[in-house]
Design a protein around this motif. Structure first.
Motif, short mmCIF file in Angstrom:
data_model
loop_
_atom_site.label_atom_id
_atom_site.label_comp_id
_atom_site.label_asym_id
_atom_site.label_seq_id
_atom_site.Cartn_x
_atom_site.Cartn_y
_atom_site.Cartn_z
N PHE A 1 -3.23 3.81 -8.16
CA PHE A 1 -3.92 2.40 -7.90
C PHE A 1 -4.47 1.91 -8.96
N CYS A 2 -5.16 2.63 -10.01
CA CYS A 2 -5.48 1.86 -11.17
C CYS A 2 -4.36 1.36 -12.20
N GLU A 3 -3.18 2.03 -11.87
CA GLU A 3 -2.22 1.48 -12.87
C GLU A 3 -1.63 0.26 -12.27
N PHE A 4 -1.58 0.07 -11.03
CA PHE A 4 -1.23 -1.19 -10.31
C PHE A 4 -2.12 -2.27 -11.03
N ILE A 5 -3.35 -2.10 -10.70
CA ILE A 5 -4.26 -2.90 -11.34
C ILE A 5 -3.98 -3.64 -12.74
N SER A 6 -3.87 -2.43 -13.49
CA SER A 6 -3.74 -2.87 -15.00
C SER A 6 -2.61 -3.68 -15.11
N VAL A 7 -1.14 -3.18 -14.50
CA VAL A 7 0.21 -3.81 -14.74
C VAL A 7 0.04 -5.21 -14.05
N LEU A 8 -0.74 -5.65 -13.06
CA LEU A 8 -0.76 -6.64 -12.39
C LEU A 8 -1.48 -7.67 -13.33
N PHE B 1 0.72 -1.31 -0.04
CA PHE B 1 0.03 0.09 -0.13
C PHE B 1 0.80 1.20 -0.10
N GLU B 2 1.96 1.46 0.66
CA GLU B 2 2.94 2.41 0.92
C GLU B 2 3.37 2.86 -0.47
N VAL B 3 3.96 1.69 -1.04
CA VAL B 3 4.91 1.70 -2.25
C VAL B 3 3.63 2.54 -3.23
N VAL B 4 2.49 1.77 -3.50
CA VAL B 4 1.54 2.80 -4.35
C VAL B 4 1.09 3.96 -4.13
N LYS B 5 1.09 4.15 -2.70
CA LYS B 5 0.69 5.42 -2.52
C LYS B 5 1.54 6.51 -2.57
N CYS C 1 -6.49 0.49 0.94
CA CYS C 1 -6.79 1.45 -0.19
C CYS C 1 -8.13 1.85 -0.02
N SER C 2 -9.00 1.05 0.80
CA SER C 2 -10.21 1.76 1.41
C SER C 2 -10.31 2.46 2.56
N GLY C 3 -9.00 2.65 3.02
CA GLY C 3 -8.84 3.53 4.31
C GLY C 3 -9.24 2.92 5.72
N CYS C 4 -9.25 1.57 5.53
CA CYS C 4 -9.74 0.77 6.85
C CYS C 4 -8.32 0.33 7.42
N LYS C 5 -8.21 0.62 8.90
CA LYS C 5 -7.22 0.03 9.45
C LYS C 5 -7.14 -1.15 9.92
N GLY C 6 -8.09 -1.94 9.77
CA GLY C 6 -8.01 -3.44 10.14
C GLY C 6 -6.97 -4.15 9.01
N VAL C 7 -6.57 -5.44 9.65
CA VAL C 7 -5.89 -6.30 8.71
C VAL C 7 -6.53 -7.71 8.82
N VAL C 8 -6.37 -8.21 7.81
CA VAL C 8 -6.77 -9.58 7.58
C VAL C 8 -5.58 -10.55 7.80
N LEU D 1 -9.03 7.63 -1.71
CA LEU D 1 -9.72 8.19 -3.12
C LEU D 1 -10.28 9.70 -2.91
N THR D 2 -10.72 10.06 -1.73
CA THR D 2 -11.34 11.32 -1.57
C THR D 2 -10.34 12.06 -0.67
N MET D 3 -9.11 11.68 -0.16
CA MET D 3 -8.55 12.65 0.69
C MET D 3 -7.75 13.77 0.17
#
Length: 1225
Positions: free
Chosen positions: A177-184, A87-91, A126-133, A163-165
């Motif tokens: 974020f969009c570029e990451f999904i496309s490249v993936l 997340f940090e790398v993409v941010k 990426c949704s802004g959630c502090k929780g971890v799976v 996305l709104t910050m």
């Protein structure tokens, strides 16, 4: 084809029992009761059913178990770092996304469970959630349970998510974020996406998150799913292309004869085609899952941003893979969403459709949609959102062009129609109708510019436009009205102008752009085409509309855009002769100023000596001028015969001829016809008789003005003789006298013309005429005398500073018309600007500006910008004189107030408050830099004080001066004074006051009290000792534990009898500290003396010399110097006397007993001087020992201050002893 179950598709998808979902909710039940995982086929065609909990058991066997154990340990302990990494790398978005994805793929190949868990947490974060799976949750919990758990840990207090910050760090997050999904997807398209593990898990997660009630989850997952779908569409397109190529190769190989056929290649191609088909089936299933699981539900989401994302992406799918997506089953979603209540979503619909209509090959697939939703698109041109309306118009333009091209293609079988019968004829008529009926404005240039990019062929069809104007209408065709023909001529002129000049009209675009080589070539080609088209047509148009002034004025501008060399190279001289003949006829038929000026400009453009047509045009022009001048001379002789009344017909003939000559003299040098004598004679008789027609005088003044200017242009070339200079000087001065006489004419138009010409003449022939090495023109310099300046000022006051209703005579009877009022105001602004220009450039005395400045508040809306700019320019020219002018304007207003109301007016009245407000506005114009305006503000106060006490009261000295209330106005400028100048002004003010005046407290003396207080406000220097005594003394006594009883107070020093504010200060010194330096106020110090090495700085601060001798500056500033010297001498004498009295009193008190320093008694002297060095330093901190504030380094002490450079803003530092010893009062 990918579609909903109810929509027929082209793809051979499995039946309902074989699809991934039995319904739109097959992914999961978010109540946690059921979970239907994704079903895909393996290579043998069997269905494989996997739940998230089973993923760890497949694929790697023992290795998977080891990986899960490692997840339980290392991953959970350091989950914060591991999960935040992706997340940090993409941010940050600093690294190349390719390398980020490659690293993740390597991690996936090593242990796909840990890598996939990182990817899941990436979407959660990426949704802004502090929780971890965690790994435990990933292994044992269903999707619905994981999402519920994450929802509980979600912080929705702020409402913001990545996305709104706001902020720069989140600005590029969406694109990263969009570029990451496309490249993936692109990097995994050959193997990993078909492993029936990664894509199934990601699609299942995103589908579940997209149905969440949390907006952040829903928005982020929908965006991710749509971008994932777009990437899969690109993969499907590549697979389709590869399948077609493989099929073609297979057919080619199979069609070969048996001897040359390679069976192994056939088997290889057959196997490859089968693999591609299987991969395509899997991609289709994935796209089906995303479309029906996410898009179908989210395109009608309650959040407009989510709806816009869906519509934007479906437009990309239809454009990218039109064979699969461009059909009515998908187009209907765009059509429905065009009715969305949010403009953002409607805008996305139109932009998506534009991408489709740009491709002509897609038009057959859009026919049904166009017929179904055409009315809606047309209605969107009136959308309340301007951007939506603009895009709707662009879309309709595309539709029109595409379908019109189809019609034109069908017409190409026959002969191509031109002129009036061309397909553009109807469109040009429609454009004219729209221009006339819209009534938005009367400027065709902006209509042409708005259509320039989308309909250039239509706007450049000048052959059709000329045919509509010249040819007779066909049978049954409606004839253009006169108003429509005028509009068409104007539109045609605007299209030609923009074609040749290659820049939009004023207000459109950010200046002239630099043309490329290709654009320059196109510009030259268009100019040649314009010349060839209208060289033969223009004479016909002029002949047809010769008597129509509006059409002729526009048509006469066309030659300005011609390539005149074409007349010679194209052998078009006969058309040039026809044009010159029509020009001459128009000059003879018209007396309208605009038409005549247009003819003059056309002759000027054609009379260019760079072209071979110059001689031909010059002969035609000379013949025309000869005829006009001869006619004017003969008629003028008859017209000016004595003892005959003025005949109206003769007056009209003289006026019409004079108008034609004046119009041509504006652009052409008619010096050889010597028009000054006849015009001067006409004007002189007009001043003597007073019955000359108004318009004749106006045009005679203008024509004579042109004669003077053309003569000046001739002598300025440097080849003139002394006799020519003397002749021009005589003509100019005689003409100025004539204009001065006409300033008192009864006709307003004559007075305005005379005033405007006088201002121009005075400006041109001012001292600045010699600049640029033209000293030879010095004899022509003309400076107006005081009488002329007074008359010009009176004209401004009588004709400019008037109410709107009083100006009805200058609006030609249309004073009730708003346009007439605006035109009249514009004329008055030009008159004021012409006079203010004379003030700014020192042509007239700056004092005359006082009558202008005093109107600043009253006429702020009409002339505020002009007056303010004049103040600014005057201050740049001469600060002191400008300040004197400002105070003079206030004095004039105050005097008018006395005359209107009387001496005993109320200072709270609106009239007085208005003058005071004007003074406040004037004060603000001095800015914040007090050093730059120091002398100017000081002189302003001096003049104000002189004015306030100039006229004494007739009742005696005990009564206030007549203008004493002016000090209340003057106090508005006190904040612009430096402290030392306030002291000097205070001393100067005391000269006008007796001891009895200082004791008065009646209301009539309030202006004096208020002004005195304004000079005392903020002056820490003058009260430093007194305030230091009271403050320090009270602070010391407050620290004592015992009450101070039985104190022996020192006797107060006697004050001088003059009641001066300065004399309230006392300089005290303790007898116990005889070696301490004497503490005095700054006004008791000796004036600074420059060191020998600093004598070179004397006179550095000099005022600009604008036609003023240096003595003026000394006389203006000497009052500050003299008053400071007198004040310091008095204070030195009083300080010595006070010190002697204080010392004797203290010694007498000490001799009275030794108990003075006992604990129960506290000497007052300790309050004054302190007994410790530290307290003396504290006292010194509140005192200013210099004449101005100087920012010293912390290490500088008082002794080191004496070594600093002197204050060059202090008059004592720039004047020698001889000046300082002279009093100017």
């Amino acid at each position: 084809m990918i579609a909903e179950p109810e929509i027929p598709t082209e793809f051979h998808l499995p039946q309902e029992t074989e699809t991934h979902f039995s319904s739109d909710t097959d992914f999961e039940d978010f109540d946690g009761k059921t979970f239907n995982p994704i079903k895909v086929k393996d290579s043998s065609g069997k269905k494989i059913k996997k739940a998230l909990g089973e993923k760890g058991k497949s694929g790697n066997g023992a290795k998977s178990a080891t990986g899960m154990n490692r997840m339980n340990g290392h991953h959970q302990q350091n989950g914060g770092v591991e999960n935040m990494m992706l997340f940090e790398v993409v941010k940050l978005g600093k690294s190349a996304m390719q390398s980020v994805v490659d690293d993740w793929i390597e991690s996936y190949k090593h242990d796909r469970d840990i890598a996939l868990l990182d990817l899941i947490n990436f979407f959660i974060q990426c949704s802004g959630c502090k929780g971890v799976v965690t790994a435990e949750m990933f292994r044992h919990m269903q999707n619905s349970e994981i999402i519920r758990k994450m929802t509980e840990e979600f912080d929705e207090d702020s409402g913001d998510y990545p996305l709104t910050m706001p902020g720069p760090q989140w600005k590029k997050f969406k694109s990263s974020f969009c570029e990451f999904i496309s490249v993936l997807v692109r990097q995994c398209q050959y193997s990993i996406i078909y492993d029936e593990y990664m894509m199934d898990t990601v699609i299942s997660l995103l589908t579940g998150l997209s149905d969440s009630q949390v907006r952040a989850f829903r928005h982020t997952s929908t965006l991710a799913a749509m971008k994932l779908m777009t990437a899969l569409v690109n993969v499907a397109l590549n697979l389709s292309i590869n399948m077609d190529n493989t099929q073609r190769q297979y057919e080619t190989e199979r069609n070969k004869i048996i001897g040359k056929r390679a069976n192994d290649r056939l088997e290889l191609l057959l196997q490859k085609r089968k693999e591609l088909q299987e991969n395509q089936d899997e991609i289709e299933n994935m796209m089906n899952a995303i479309f029906k699981g996410v898009f179908v539900h989210r395109y009608r989401d309650a959040i407009s941003e989510i709806r816009a994302v869906c519509i934007e992406e479906i437009g990309v799918w239809m454009k990218m893979y039109s064979d699969a997506f461009l059909n009515d089953s998908y187009l209907k979603y765009v059509g429905w969403t065009m009715h969305d209540k949010q403009g953002e979503v409607r805008l996305k619909c139109l932009i998506a459709l534009q991408g489709l209509y740009y491709n002509r090959e897609l038009i057959p697939k859009l026919e049904l949609f166009t017929s179904r939703f055409k009315d809606r698109i047309v209605s969107m041109t009136l959308d309340k959102e301007y951007e939506v309306a603009v895009q709707a118009i662009k879309l309709l333009t595309l539709v029109l062009q595409l379908f019109s091209h189809r019609e034109s293609d069908s017409d190409e079988v026959g002969v191509k129609r031109k002129g009036r019968q061309s397909p553009n004829a109807k469109l040009i008529k429609t454009l004219v109708f729209f221009f006339l009926e819209s009534e938005l404005h009367e400027h065709a240039a902006y209509l042409v510019d708005s259509m320039w990019d989308c309909a250039p062929d239509l706007l450049k069809d000048w052959e059709c436009m000329a045919s509509l104007l010249l040819e007779e209408p066909l049978n049954g065709e409606e004839v253009l009205t006169d108003r429509q023909e005028s509009a068409l001529v104007e539109i045609m002129l605007c299209t030609i102008r923009q074609t040749v000049e290659c820049h939009p009209p004023v207000g459109r675009g950010s200046g002239r752009k630099v043309l490329t080589a290709k654009e320059k070539k196109a510009q030259l080609d268009d100019r040649t085409r314009v010349t060839e088209q209208f060289s033969s047509v223009l004479p016909q148009l002029l002949a047809k509309y010769a008597i129509d002034a509006e059409k002729v004025t526009n048509l006469l501008q066309l030659p300005l855009f011609f390539d005149l060399e074409i007349y010679t190279t194209g052998r078009l001289e006969k058309h040039l002769d026809s044009l010159l003949k029509q020009l001459k006829d128009i000059v003879e038929k018209h007396v309208d100023t605009e038409v005549l000026e247009a003819c003059s400009k056309t002759y000027h453009a054609l009379c260019n000596d760079e072209y071979t047509i110059f001689n031909r045009v010059d002969i035609s022009r000379s013949q025309l001028i000869d005829e006009l001048v001869d006619k004017f001379s003969h008629m003028l002789e008859d017209f000016l015969q004595e003892d005959e009344e003025l005949d109206e017909d003769d007056a009209y003939q003289v006026l019409s001829t004079l108008k034609r000559i004046t119009a041509f003299h504006n652009a052409h040098d008619l010096t050889r016809w010597d028009l000054f004598g006849s015009n001067y004679k006409l004007l002189k008789i007009g001043t003597e008789n007073g019955d000359m027609p108004e318009q004749i005088v106006v045009h005679a003044l203008q024509c004579t003005h042109y004669v003077i200017l053309w003569n000046l242009a001739t002598v300025s070339e440097g080849s003139s003789t002394k006799e020519e200079l003397i002749m021009l000087r005589k003509q100019m001065r005689a003409f100025c006298q004539i204009c001065q006489r006409y300033l008192t004419n009864v006709n307003t138009a004559v007075k305005e013309q005379a005033f405007t010409i006088l201002c121009d003449i005075l400006m041109i022939f001012s001292h600045q005429i010699m600049t640029g090495g033209r000293e030879v023109l010095e004899p022509l310099v003309y400076t107006p005398d005081s009488c002329l300046q007074s008359e010009l000022l009176s004209f401004i006051l009588d004709h400019v500073f008037i109410d709107q209703d009083e100006d009805g005579h200058s609006t030609d009877g249309h004073q009730d018309d708003e346009a007439g009022k605006i035109e009249a105001l514009h004329k008055r602004r030009n008159l004021l600007a012409a006079f203010c220009k004379l003030i700014v450039y020192n042509v007239v005395d700056m004092n005359t500006a006082a009558d202008i400045f005093k109107q600043y508040m009253k006429y702020y809306n009409d002339y505020g910008d002009i007056i303010k700019e004049t103040m600014s320019k005057c201050r740049q020219t001469d600060k002191i004189q400008c300040a004197k002018t400002l105070i003079l304007s206030l004095q004039q207003l105050f005097s008018e107030l006395d005359q209107d109301i009387g001496l005993n007016f109320d200072r709270t009245s609106p009239s007085f408050s208005g003058v005071k407000e004007l003074a406040r506005r004037f004060s603000l114009t001095f800015g914040l830099d007090q050093l730059k305006t120091r002398e100017a503000v000081a002189m302003l106060h001096k003049d104000g004080i002189d004015f306030a006490f100039k006229e004494p009261n007739v009742n005696g000295e005990g009564y206030p001066a007549v203008n004493l209330a002016f000090l209340d106005i003057l106090s508005e400028f006190s904040s612009k004074l430096l402290r030392q100048d306030k002291r000097t002004l205070y001393v100067y003010l005391e000269k006008f006051m007796s001891e009895q005046i200082t004791l008065h407290r009646e209301d009539v003396w309030l202006p004096l009290i208020s002004y005195r207080n304004s000079l005392l406000t903020g002056d820490d220097d003058t009260m430093s000792v007194v305030s230091g005594i009271s403050n320090k003394g009270s602070s010391v006594r407050s620290k004592k534990t015992k009450p101070a009883t039985g104190k022996r107070k020192l006797p107060e020093a006697e004050e001088s009898n003059d009641g001066s504010w300065i004399n309230r200060e006392h300089s005290l010194q303790s007898p116990l500290m005889t070696q301490s330096p004497q503490l005095t106020s700054t006004i008791m110090r000796e004036p600074k003396r420059l060191r020998p090495e600093e004598e070179s700085y004397m006179g550095v601060y000099q005022m600009p010399q604008h036609h003023q001798p240096p003595v003026d500056y000394n006389s203006q500033m000497s009052w500050l110097i003299a008053q400071r010297q007198q004040e310091e001498a008095r204070q030195q004498e009083r300080a010595a006397m006070n010190y002697v009295k204080l010392r004797s009193n203290l010694q007498h008190a000490i001799r009275r007993g030794t108990g003075l320093m006992e604990d129960d008694e506290e000497p007052i002297v300790e309050d004054v001087m302190m007994s410790s060095e530290g307290r003396i330093e504290d006292l010194n901190e509140g005192m200013d020992f210099d004449t101005i504030d100087i920012d010293l380094p912390p290490s500088k002490n008082r002794r080191e201050r004496n070594e600093l450079k002197p204050d060059f803003f202090d008059p004592a530092s720039i004047m020698d002893d001889s000046v300082l010893g002279v009093s100017m009062f």
